[in-house]
Design an enzyme around this catalytic site. Structure first.
Site, short mmCIF file in Angstrom:
data_model
loop_
_atom_site.label_atom_id
_atom_site.label_comp_id
_atom_site.label_asym_id
_atom_site.label_seq_id
_atom_site.Cartn_x
_atom_site.Cartn_y
_atom_site.Cartn_z
N TYR A 1 -5.42 5.86 -9.06
CA TYR A 1 -6.62 5.09 -8.66
C TYR A 1 -7.84 5.55 -9.46
CZ TYR A 1 -4.24 2.84 -4.76
OH TYR A 1 -3.39 2.07 -4.01
N CYS B 1 0.82 -1.22 0.00
CA CYS B 1 0.00 0.00 0.00
C CYS B 1 0.85 1.27 0.00
CB CYS B 1 -0.90 -0.03 1.24
SG CYS B 1 -1.74 1.53 1.56
N1 LIG Z 1 -6.69 7.87 3.43
C1 LIG Z 1 -6.04 6.69 3.72
C2 LIG Z 1 -6.18 5.72 2.57
C3 LIG Z 1 -5.62 4.38 2.90
C4 LIG Z 1 -6.08 3.32 1.90
O1 LIG Z 1 -6.96 3.58 1.05
N2 LIG Z 1 -5.52 2.11 2.01
C5 LIG Z 1 -5.93 1.01 1.15
C6 LIG Z 1 -4.75 0.22 0.65
S1 LIG Z 1 -3.80 0.98 -0.58
C7 LIG Z 1 -6.71 0.01 1.98
O2 LIG Z 1 -6.30 -0.32 3.07
N3 LIG Z 1 -7.81 -0.52 1.44
C8 LIG Z 1 -8.54 -1.56 2.09
C9 LIG Z 1 -10.00 -1.46 1.87
O3 LIG Z 1 -10.44 -0.51 1.23
O4 LIG Z 1 -10.69 -2.35 2.36
C10 LIG Z 1 -4.60 7.03 4.04
O5 LIG Z 1 -3.96 7.75 3.25
O6 LIG Z 1 -4.12 6.60 5.07
#
Ligand SMILES: N[C@@H](CCC(=O)N[C@@H](CS)C(=O)NCC(=O)O)C(=O)O
Length: 340
Positions: free
Chosen positions: A207, A64
Site C-alpha cells: 500500500y 480485502c
Molecule cells: N487495520 C485494519 C485495516 C482494514 C482496512 O484498511 N480495510 C480496507 C480494505 S482493504 C477498508 O475497508 N477500507 C475502506 C475505507 O478505507 O473506507 C485491519 O487490519 O483490520
C-alpha cells in the site's frame, strides 16, 4: 467525515482523491490510521462479549487482505457454524445520497454479485451504516473486517490482527478444529517478530508503494518491500513455513498479500521490480498455503481484481482490469520436500 479532494498533480493531471484511501503524511507517504473498535470476545461466559455460538457475524470483503485473513481463520478453525459471515460488493459505491463518500456497499440481492450478499442482519446498505449503528459519533474510516455482535447490535472489533487472535483461542469450546493453534506459546515471540517486518514492509508495504504521492516515499517503500520478499525467499529456502516447520498465524498474514501480488500489486501498486512467480520458494509456498483445506475458498480473484482496479480512480481512472496473469495456485508445488 472528510469530503473528496481534488488537486493538480506535478504532471498536470487533475486528480480526485477519495478520503477512504487518502491517509497521507505531508511527505507524500501513505500512513494507515489505527482501528477504533478494540473490544475482545472471551471464552469466559461472564465477560461482556462471551464466545457464544451464533452470536457474532463477520463482515468481510473478499477483496480485502485484512478481512480475508479473518475469514481464513473461520475456515481453518472450523468456526463457520458458530460465526456467520458475509461479503460486501467488491467495487466501492456511494454510501449516502447526501454526500460523496465512496466505500463498501452491500448488493440488493444475492444474485447481483456472486460472493456478495445483502445485509440480512441489519438491512444496512453500506459498511458505513453499520458503523453509524454502532456509534453515533464515529469519525473514522468505514473499514472491513467488522466483527459484529448480533445480540448487542454493535461492532466488537474492527482490527483484523486482534480478530484472528480471538478466533484462534477464544472460540475453542465451539470450534470444530480446536486443537489447531496458530499462535502457540513457544512460537509467540518469533511470530510477533516476523509479523512486525512482514506487516510494515509487505502487507502494508504494498500500500505504501501504491498510494505514495511522491517518488521518494514510493522508492523507499519499494526497496523495503523487495528486501523483505528476498528475506522471505531465503527463509523459505530452508523452512517449509515462515516461522519454521509448522503453520502459524504469520503464514496466514503473509499469504493474504502474496496471493494478490502478481494479479494486482505488481500492476496497480507498481510492485513490478520482481513478480511473485519469479521467486521459486515464495511462489510454491503461496500454493502450499492456498492448498490448506479451506484456504482456497477465501480467495475470489474476481472480487480482488474488480476492487483494486475499480475503486481507486485516482490510480486507474478508466477502471480497466488487466487480463492476466490468472495463475493457478491449485497446481502442484514442491514444498513437501521441506518437511522431514
Ligand atoms: N487495520 C485494519 C485495516 C482494514 C482496512 O484498511 N480495510 C480496507 C480494505 S482493504 C477498508 O475497508 N477500507 C475502506 C475505507 O478505507 O473506507 C485491519 O487490519 O483490520
Amino acid at each position: 467525515m472528510q469530503s473528496t479532494t481534488s488537486f493538480i498533480s506535478p504532471r498536470n493531471f487533475k486528480i480526485t482523491l477519495s478520503p477512504a484511501v487518502r491517509q497521507m503524511a505531508d511527505t507524500g507517504a501513505f500512513r494507515r490510521p489505527p482501528s477504533a473498535f478494540r473490544n475482545f470476545v472471551s471464552r469466559d461466559p461472564a465477560s461482556t462479549f462471551p464466545a457464544e455460538s451464533g452470536r457474532y457475524h463477520l463482515y468481510i470483503s473478499y477483496a480485502c487482505p485484512w478481512a480475508t485473513r479473518c475469514l481464513a481463520y473461520l475456515k481453518v478453525k472450523g468456526l463457520e457454524k458458530a460465526i456467520s459471515f458475509s461479503s460486501v460488493k467488491p467495487i466501492w459505491g456511494r454510501t449516502k445520497e447526501t454526500d460523496d463518500h465512496m466505500g463498501w456497499v452491500f448488493p440488493t440481492s444475492s444474485t447481483e454479485e456472486p460472493g456478495a450478499e445483502p445485509d440480512h442482519l441489519n438491512g444496512a446498505k453500506s459498511a458505513r451504516e453499520l458503523y453509524e449503528l454502532a456509534s453515533t459519533n464515529y469519525t473514522g474510516r468505514y473499514t472491513v473486517p467488522i466483527l459484529w455482535d448480533k445480540k448487542v447490535k454493535t461492532i466488537v472489533n474492527n482490527e483484523s490482527s486482534e480478530i484472528i487472535r480471538m478466533l484462534n483461542a477464544e472460540f475453542n469450546d465451539i470450534a470444530e478444529n480446536p486443537a489447531l493453534d496458530l499462535y502457540p506459546v513457544h512460537l509467540q515471540s518469533q511470530i510477533d517478530k516476523v509479523n512486525e517486518w512482514v506487516y510494515d514492509d509487505i502487507n502494508n508495504g504494498v500500500y505504501k508503494c501504491g498510494l505514495a504521492e511522491k517518488q521518494e516515499p514510493y522508492e523507499e517503500a519499494a526497496n523495503k518491500l523487495y528486501q523483505a520478499l528476498d528475506k522471505c525467499e531465503d527463509i523459505l529456502s530452508k523452512n517449509r513455513y515462515i516461522c519454521g516447520d509448522s503453520q502459524t498465524e504469520a503464514d496466514i498474514r503473509l499469504f493474504a498479500t502474496l496471493i494478490r501480488f502478481d494479479e494486482v500489486y505488481a500492476v496497480h501498486f507498481k510492485c513490478n521490480k520482481k513478480l511473485l512467480r519469479e521467486y521459486p520458494n515464495l511462489f510454491n509456498y503461496t500454493k502450499d498455503i492456498f492448498q490448506i483445506p479451506g484456504m482456497s475458498s477465501t480467495v475470489i480473484m474476481k472480487h480482488i481484481k474488480d476492487h483494486y482496479y475499480g475503486s481507486h480512480p485516482f490510480i486507474n481512472p478508466f477502471g480497466i482490469v488487466p487480463l492476466g496473469p490468472h495463475t493457478d495456485y491449485s497446481s502442484p508445488h514442491d514444498r513437501e520436500k521441506m518437511s522431514s
